[in-house]
Design a protein around this motif. Structure first.
Motif, PDB file in Angstrom:
ATOM      1  N   GLN A 170       0.965  -0.959  -0.149  1.00  0.00           N
ATOM      2  CA  GLN A 170       0.540   0.103  -0.054  1.00  0.00           C
ATOM      3  C   GLN A 170       0.852   1.351  -0.202  1.00  0.00           C
ATOM      4  OE1 GLN A 170      -3.120   0.193   2.979  1.00  0.00           O
ATOM      5  NE2 GLN A 170      -3.773  -1.461   2.333  1.00  0.00           N
ATOM      6  N   LEU A 171       1.558   1.099   0.685  1.00  0.00           N
ATOM      7  CA  LEU A 171       2.272   2.136   0.938  1.00  0.00           C
ATOM      8  C   LEU A 171       3.376   2.497  -0.226  1.00  0.00           C
ATOM      9  CD1 LEU A 171       4.264   2.820   4.414  1.00  0.00           C
ATOM     10  CD2 LEU A 171       2.693   4.020   3.652  1.00  0.00           C
ATOM     11  N   ALA A 172       4.076   1.556  -0.901  1.00  0.00           N
ATOM     12  CA  ALA A 172       5.153   1.812  -1.775  1.00  0.00           C
ATOM     13  C   ALA A 172       3.802   2.226  -3.148  1.00  0.00           C
ATOM     14  CB  ALA A 172       5.228   0.222  -2.302  1.00  0.00           C
ATOM     15  N   ARG A 173       2.650   2.297  -3.448  1.00  0.00           N
ATOM     16  CA  ARG A 173       1.518   2.470  -4.591  1.00  0.00           C
ATOM     17  C   ARG A 173       1.327   3.580  -4.534  1.00  0.00           C
ATOM     18  NH1 ARG A 173      -0.673  -2.572  -3.490  1.00  0.00           N
ATOM     19  NH2 ARG A 173      -2.551  -1.698  -2.479  1.00  0.00           N
ATOM     20  N   SER A 174       1.315   4.203  -3.022  1.00  0.00           N
ATOM     21  CA  SER A 174       0.861   5.678  -3.170  1.00  0.00           C
ATOM     22  C   SER A 174       1.668   6.768  -3.134  1.00  0.00           C
ATOM     23  CB  SER A 174       0.207   5.658  -0.524  1.00  0.00           C
ATOM     24  OG  SER A 174       1.565   5.304  -0.928  1.00  0.00           O
ATOM     25  N   GLN A 175       1.337   7.787  -3.450  1.00  0.00           N
ATOM     26  CA  GLN A 175       2.180   8.881  -3.719  1.00  0.00           C
ATOM     27  C   GLN A 175       2.659   9.344  -2.450  1.00  0.00           C
ATOM     28  OE1 GLN A 175       0.925  12.545  -5.490  1.00  0.00           O
ATOM     29  NE2 GLN A 175       3.064  12.681  -6.814  1.00  0.00           N
ATOM     30  N   GLY A 176       4.584   9.634  -2.180  1.00  0.00           N
ATOM     31  CA  GLY A 176       4.857  10.137  -0.986  1.00  0.00           C
ATOM     32  C   GLY A 176       4.936  12.014  -1.540  1.00  0.00           C
ATOM     33  N   ILE A 177       5.849  12.015  -0.258  1.00  0.00           N
ATOM     34  CA  ILE A 177       6.438  13.493  -0.637  1.00  0.00           C
ATOM     35  C   ILE A 177       7.708  13.787  -0.386  1.00  0.00           C
ATOM     36  CG2 ILE A 177       6.189  15.959   0.534  1.00  0.00           C
ATOM     37  CD1 ILE A 177       3.001  15.207   0.929  1.00  0.00           C
ATOM     38  N   LEU A 178       8.277  13.720  -0.560  1.00  0.00           N
ATOM     39  CA  LEU A 178      10.208  13.891  -0.312  1.00  0.00           C
ATOM     40  C   LEU A 178      10.819  15.215  -0.747  1.00  0.00           C
ATOM     41  CD1 LEU A 178      12.531  12.139  -0.579  1.00  0.00           C
ATOM     42  CD2 LEU A 178      12.596  11.834  -2.979  1.00  0.00           C
ATOM     43  N   ALA A 179      10.775  15.606   0.278  1.00  0.00           N
ATOM     44  CA  ALA A 179      11.912  17.277   0.777  1.00  0.00           C
ATOM     45  C   ALA A 179      12.875  17.071   0.969  1.00  0.00           C
ATOM     46  CB  ALA A 179      11.507  17.725   1.865  1.00  0.00           C
ATOM     47  N   LEU A 180      14.197  17.767  -0.071  1.00  0.00           N
ATOM     48  CA  LEU A 180      15.111  17.276  -0.397  1.00  0.00           C
ATOM     49  C   LEU A 180      15.756  19.023   0.293  1.00  0.00           C
ATOM     50  CD1 LEU A 180      16.114  16.289  -3.341  1.00  0.00           C
ATOM     51  CD2 LEU A 180      15.775  14.690  -1.342  1.00  0.00           C
ATOM     52  N   SER A 181      16.703  19.182   1.045  1.00  0.00           N
ATOM     53  CA  SER A 181      17.111  20.631   1.962  1.00  0.00           C
ATOM     54  C   SER A 181      18.996  20.512   2.027  1.00  0.00           C
ATOM     55  CB  SER A 181      16.591  21.192   3.169  1.00  0.00           C
ATOM     56  OG  SER A 181      16.813  22.719   3.616  1.00  0.00           O
ATOM     57  N   GLY A 182      19.067  21.605   1.690  1.00  0.00           N
ATOM     58  CA  GLY A 182      20.690  22.020   1.304  1.00  0.00           C
ATOM     59  C   GLY A 182      21.676  22.425   0.418  1.00  0.00           C
ATOM     60  N   THR A 183      22.602  21.223   0.093  1.00  0.00           N
ATOM     61  CA  THR A 183      23.117  21.551  -0.554  1.00  0.00           C
ATOM     62  C   THR A 183      23.057  20.770  -1.843  1.00  0.00           C
ATOM     63  OG1 THR A 183      25.402  22.171   0.088  1.00  0.00           O
ATOM     64  CG2 THR A 183      26.107  21.388  -1.658  1.00  0.00           C
TER      65      THR A 183
END
Length: 421
Positions: A170-183
């Motif tokens: 279920q987790l793999a099929r759903s759309q996650g939110i990936l936030a990147l911060s830094g360099t």
């Protein structure tokens, strides 16, 4: 893993990048009879995925001097990675593998399950946790927020790798939110978006439980007192009720009241219970950001001899919210505390990434904190009083301590509640 929603926050750091992957569907989405399943799944995701077993994952991460962890919250699972920018291309694919191909070996699941059971046992020996669990049961019952993310021991004991595989899918099929911060290295985003683990289409319709927000908690429960007997010298008191989702129109008013009551040594609770009366070892307020009805809970720990006065002082502070508007000085101080909280919570790249992911998961704009700061100047004391009148009208009480002591406190509180209507 389905293609995530990317958030890129390029800021000047000494070659450090923080990645926060938020997956909707935390402990609030635990299946019936399997409370603790998402926490167990989250803790096992880091123990082997894709081409790496649990030892190889540890060697890869620690060999780069990086940090990798997974935390399960009521509203979602948060996978956190922090590393040098030069190692990002080696390490970021782990996040995709953890969702696309988690090993979930029986041995590692059993190990994490035993650790969770031990943690639950330790909580039962802690009066604060006992009181909190009692309040949570009063407020939410069997609803999404009615149990600790660790789960319920009797149900957790029945979970195994076979139980976790459907939740992982279920987790793999759903759309996650990936936030990147830094360099952020040049070309990194393009390369990661092409990585197989990040490039599958989302199919949220196949797993509605992973994206639906928890319902607003029931507020018409007949029982308003929960007792947790424990042979201890102290008494822990929790007084509060479920309120609002983060981002609700009245949420900022409640956060002003939170700052006024419980933030810092100038707060009402600290001054009244600690400085003026000296009746409490510890005082505070719990009002986290939630997708559903967030708790607004005053808490204090006291001796048995001073517990009755502690409870009366907490109740007086609670009642004042709806009957005595804050002064201009109180408003100014509470607003300053909120501005300080927001500033302190966005100092590091990890904090910035986590907050951006959280806001997006809650359906709030990226500039929500900024607009909230602007709104602080427009709030009036009467608005806060009316918000308290609407949302802080029926507190629930949880007590932990020796049986005779908390029985007496509960009886006195019930009598007071009946007199006040």
């Amino acid at each position: 893993m389905a293609t995530p929603e990317w958030i890129v926050d390029a800021i000047s750091t000494p070659g450090v990048i923080a990645a926060k992957l938020w997956l909707r569907g935390g402990s609030g989405s635990d299946p019936l009879g399997q409370r603790g399943a998402h926490q167990l799944l989250g803790s096992t995701l880091t123990r082997g995925c894709g081409p790496y077993d649990h030892l190889q994952v540890a060697d890869l991460v620690e060999g780069c001097g990086a940090g990798l962890r997974c935390d399960t919250h009521e509203d979602g699972i948060l996978i956190s990675l922090k590393c040098q920018d030069s190692d990002a291309r080696r390490l970021l694919p782990l996040l995709g593998w953890m969702l696309d191909d988690p090993h979930l070996s029986e041995e590692q699941v059993e190990l994490e399950r035993d650790l969770s059971l031990q943690a639950l046992q330790r909580q039962q020996e802690d009066p604060f946790h006992r009181a909190h669990d009692g309040w949570r049961q009063l407020a939410y019952g069997g609803g999404p927020y009615g149990h600790d993310p660790l789960g319920i021991a009797a149900e957790l004991e029945t979970l195994n790798a076979e139980t976790l595989h459907p939740l992982a899918r279920q987790l793999a099929r759903s759309q996650g939110i990936l936030a990147l911060s830094g360099t952020i290295p040049d070309g990194l985003l393009t390369e990661m978006q092409a990585f197989p683990g990040f490039s599958k289409p989302a199919t949220d319709r196949d797993c509605p439980g992973a994206t639906g927000l928890p319902p607003i908690a029931e507020s018409n429960r007949s029982e308003r007192v929960g007792l947790q007997p424990l042979d201890t010298e102290q008494v822990v008191i929790m007084l509060g009720q479920p309120t609002l989702p983060h981002g609700h129109t009245d949420d900022l008013a409640l956060r002003m009241l939170q700052a006024h009551l419980g933030v810092g040594m100038t707060s009402v609770l600290f001054r009244r219970l600690r400085e003026e009366h000296g009746v409490a070892y510890d005082v505070g307020i719990h009002h986290p950001a939630r997708a559903g009805a967030a708790p607004f809970v005053l808490h204090a720990s006291s001796s048995a001899e001073r517990a009755a006065l502690s409870l009366r002082l907490l109740q007086e502070a609670w009642d004042d919210l709806a009957h005595r508007p804050l002064t201009a000085q109180d408003m100014t101080l509470a607003a300053a505390k909120i501005r300080g909280q927001i500033a302190h919570a966005t100092q590091t790249s990890g904090q910035r990434a986590e907050r951006r992911a959280q806001l997006r998961a809650l359906g709030l704009p990226d500039d929500y904190d900024h607009t909230s700061l602007e709104r602080l100047a427009t709030l009036e004391p009467e608005q806060l009083r009316r918000a308290a009148e609407r949302h802080l009208d029926r507190p629930l009480l949880s007590l932990c301590g020796r049986g005779a002591v908390i029985d007496s406190l509960a009886a006195e509180w019930r009598q007071g509640a009946e007199r006040s209507g």
